[in-house]
Design a protein around this motif. Sequence first.
Motif, PDB file in Angstrom:
ATOM      1  N   GLU A  22      16.312 -47.464  10.813  1.00  0.00           N
ATOM      2  CA  GLU A  22      15.843 -47.256  12.436  1.00  0.00           C
ATOM      3  C   GLU A  22      14.325 -47.660  12.378  1.00  0.00           C
ATOM      4  N   ALA A  23      13.646 -47.102  11.551  1.00  0.00           N
ATOM      5  CA  ALA A  23      12.266 -47.455  11.737  1.00  0.00           C
ATOM      6  C   ALA A  23      11.923 -49.040  11.703  1.00  0.00           C
ATOM      7  N   VAL A  24      12.374 -49.557  10.492  1.00  0.00           N
ATOM      8  CA  VAL A  24      12.524 -50.973  10.196  1.00  0.00           C
ATOM      9  C   VAL A  24      12.968 -51.619  11.456  1.00  0.00           C
ATOM     10  N   ALA A  25      14.216 -51.384  11.959  1.00  0.00           N
ATOM     11  CA  ALA A  25      14.858 -52.080  13.113  1.00  0.00           C
ATOM     12  C   ALA A  25      13.824 -51.718  14.473  1.00  0.00           C
ATOM     13  N   SER A  26      13.353 -50.768  14.532  1.00  0.00           N
ATOM     14  CA  SER A  26      12.595 -50.701  15.699  1.00  0.00           C
ATOM     15  C   SER A  26      11.357 -51.390  15.780  1.00  0.00           C
ATOM     16  N   LEU A  27      10.851 -51.424  14.757  1.00  0.00           N
ATOM     17  CA  LEU A  27       9.537 -52.398  14.337  1.00  0.00           C
ATOM     18  C   LEU A  27       9.902 -53.789  14.618  1.00  0.00           C
ATOM     19  N   VAL A  28      10.960 -54.518  14.225  1.00  0.00           N
ATOM     20  CA  VAL A  28      11.313 -55.769  14.317  1.00  0.00           C
ATOM     21  C   VAL A  28      11.600 -56.015  15.750  1.00  0.00           C
ATOM     22  N   ALA A  29      12.327 -55.100  16.585  1.00  0.00           N
ATOM     23  CA  ALA A  29      12.734 -54.996  17.812  1.00  0.00           C
ATOM     24  C   ALA A  29      11.527 -54.946  18.742  1.00  0.00           C
ATOM     25  N   SER A  30      10.373 -54.663  18.371  1.00  0.00           N
ATOM     26  CA  SER A  30       9.305 -54.539  19.033  1.00  0.00           C
ATOM     27  C   SER A  30       8.663 -55.952  19.340  1.00  0.00           C
TER      28      SER A  30
ATOM     29  N   ASP B 157      29.139 -61.978  19.096  1.00  0.00           N
ATOM     30  CA  ASP B 157      28.946 -63.242  20.163  1.00  0.00           C
ATOM     31  C   ASP B 157      28.709 -62.471  21.371  1.00  0.00           C
ATOM     32  N   GLU B 158      28.949 -61.236  21.635  1.00  0.00           N
ATOM     33  CA  GLU B 158      28.456 -60.766  22.846  1.00  0.00           C
ATOM     34  C   GLU B 158      26.850 -60.356  22.741  1.00  0.00           C
ATOM     35  N   ILE B 159      26.579 -60.015  21.478  1.00  0.00           N
ATOM     36  CA  ILE B 159      25.245 -59.706  21.474  1.00  0.00           C
ATOM     37  C   ILE B 159      24.066 -60.827  21.379  1.00  0.00           C
ATOM     38  N   GLU B 160      24.910 -62.025  21.062  1.00  0.00           N
ATOM     39  CA  GLU B 160      23.933 -63.200  20.848  1.00  0.00           C
ATOM     40  C   GLU B 160      23.465 -63.808  22.351  1.00  0.00           C
ATOM     41  N   THR B 161      24.172 -63.399  23.692  1.00  0.00           N
ATOM     42  CA  THR B 161      23.568 -63.538  24.958  1.00  0.00           C
ATOM     43  C   THR B 161      23.027 -62.370  25.581  1.00  0.00           C
ATOM     44  N   ASP B 162      22.951 -61.400  24.944  1.00  0.00           N
ATOM     45  CA  ASP B 162      22.512 -60.111  25.235  1.00  0.00           C
ATOM     46  C   ASP B 162      20.857 -59.997  25.274  1.00  0.00           C
ATOM     47  N   LEU B 163      20.125 -60.284  26.103  1.00  0.00           N
ATOM     48  CA  LEU B 163      18.736 -60.419  25.844  1.00  0.00           C
ATOM     49  C   LEU B 163      18.029 -59.015  25.906  1.00  0.00           C
ATOM     50  N   SER B 164      18.844 -57.807  26.195  1.00  0.00           N
ATOM     51  CA  SER B 164      18.150 -56.637  25.932  1.00  0.00           C
ATOM     52  C   SER B 164      18.181 -56.314  24.500  1.00  0.00           C
ATOM     53  N   ILE B 165      18.741 -56.991  23.710  1.00  0.00           N
ATOM     54  CA  ILE B 165      19.109 -56.515  22.085  1.00  0.00           C
ATOM     55  C   ILE B 165      18.106 -57.561  21.464  1.00  0.00           C
ATOM     56  N   ARG B 166      17.286 -56.999  20.459  1.00  0.00           N
ATOM     57  CA  ARG B 166      16.488 -57.991  19.597  1.00  0.00           C
ATOM     58  C   ARG B 166      16.795 -57.708  18.291  1.00  0.00           C
ATOM     59  N   THR B 167      17.449 -56.741  17.713  1.00  0.00           N
ATOM     60  CA  THR B 167      17.834 -56.711  16.132  1.00  0.00           C
ATOM     61  C   THR B 167      19.165 -55.971  16.271  1.00  0.00           C
ATOM     62  N   VAL B 168      19.837 -56.254  15.121  1.00  0.00           N
ATOM     63  CA  VAL B 168      21.303 -55.641  14.878  1.00  0.00           C
ATOM     64  C   VAL B 168      21.296 -54.951  13.621  1.00  0.00           C
ATOM     65  N   VAL B 169      21.833 -53.725  13.381  1.00  0.00           N
ATOM     66  CA  VAL B 169      21.988 -53.048  12.404  1.00  0.00           C
ATOM     67  C   VAL B 169      23.582 -52.773  12.046  1.00  0.00           C
ATOM     68  N   ILE B 170      23.963 -53.149  10.914  1.00  0.00           N
ATOM     69  CA  ILE B 170      25.405 -53.099  10.463  1.00  0.00           C
ATOM     70  C   ILE B 170      25.692 -52.099   9.376  1.00  0.00           C
ATOM     71  N   LYS B 171      26.378 -51.159   9.616  1.00  0.00           N
ATOM     72  CA  LYS B 171      26.664 -49.993   8.712  1.00  0.00           C
ATOM     73  C   LYS B 171      28.085 -49.533   8.817  1.00  0.00           C
TER      74      LYS B 171
END
Length: 258
Positions: free
Chosen positions: A191-199, A40-54
């Motif tokens: 991390e490579a996939v997440a970084s690509l999407v986040a770009s 819920d916090e991430i939803e409005t955090d405009l600095s975040i463009r991808t989430v990874v759950i592990k």
Amino acid sequence: MKEFIQRRDKNGVAYLTLCRPSAYNSLSMALMQQLFETLDEIETDLSIRTVVIKGDGKGFCAGHDLKEMLDAGEESFYQLTFETCYKVMQKITSLPIPVIAQVHGVATAAGCQLVASCDLAYAADNARFGTPGVNIGLFCSTPMVALSRAVMPKHSMEMLLTGKLISAARAESMGLINAVVPENSLEQEVEAVASLVASKSRHTLAVGKRAFYQQKDQSLADAYIHCSQIMVSNMLSEDAQEGIDAFIAKRQPVWKHC
């Protein structure tokens, strides 16, 4: 309250770790509530463009905390548990940015549901997936919702009816995960996939993810009508104008995420 979700942000990616390693990161009420609040916090955090759950420890997630549920022994607690769980899964789907599952060890029952609910999933070659509730007299009905939308009907029914664990390779062939990666390379691959999407533009990711889930259950004609309107609206956005201009000028786009 003990922290069951660890968040680390890096280059536009929020890495969320389930932290109940002694219980194979089973979804206790506290963990699910913290996961929902974090998303819920991430939803409005405009600095975040991808989430990874592990998951921490030996496995990704072994499903619901059955001991907690059995100890509670009340219908109201069972109801609250499953309601909280589906709210977490729906939050993942409705989040305006992509969510990636990074799976090692086991992902069973609601843990398998969590994988199926994510937009992308990558697994170590030692990972195992299953919906074994039938083995203990508790059919995995809520995991079935996400699983049956991620894989073909006969594949999901096979998992649900037999309760058998399947390999990462089989999960990939069924479409439950995107790829199998050697265990020692899993983190780097994700991390490579997440970084690509986040770009990419956060606005464009949000438009695309929302449209994907909206059109899935529509008729072919309705889906085309709906997505045509989405593309018109998307075309008018600042980031689309910037992206097209950058493409023509052969330069890197500078996103405003709007």
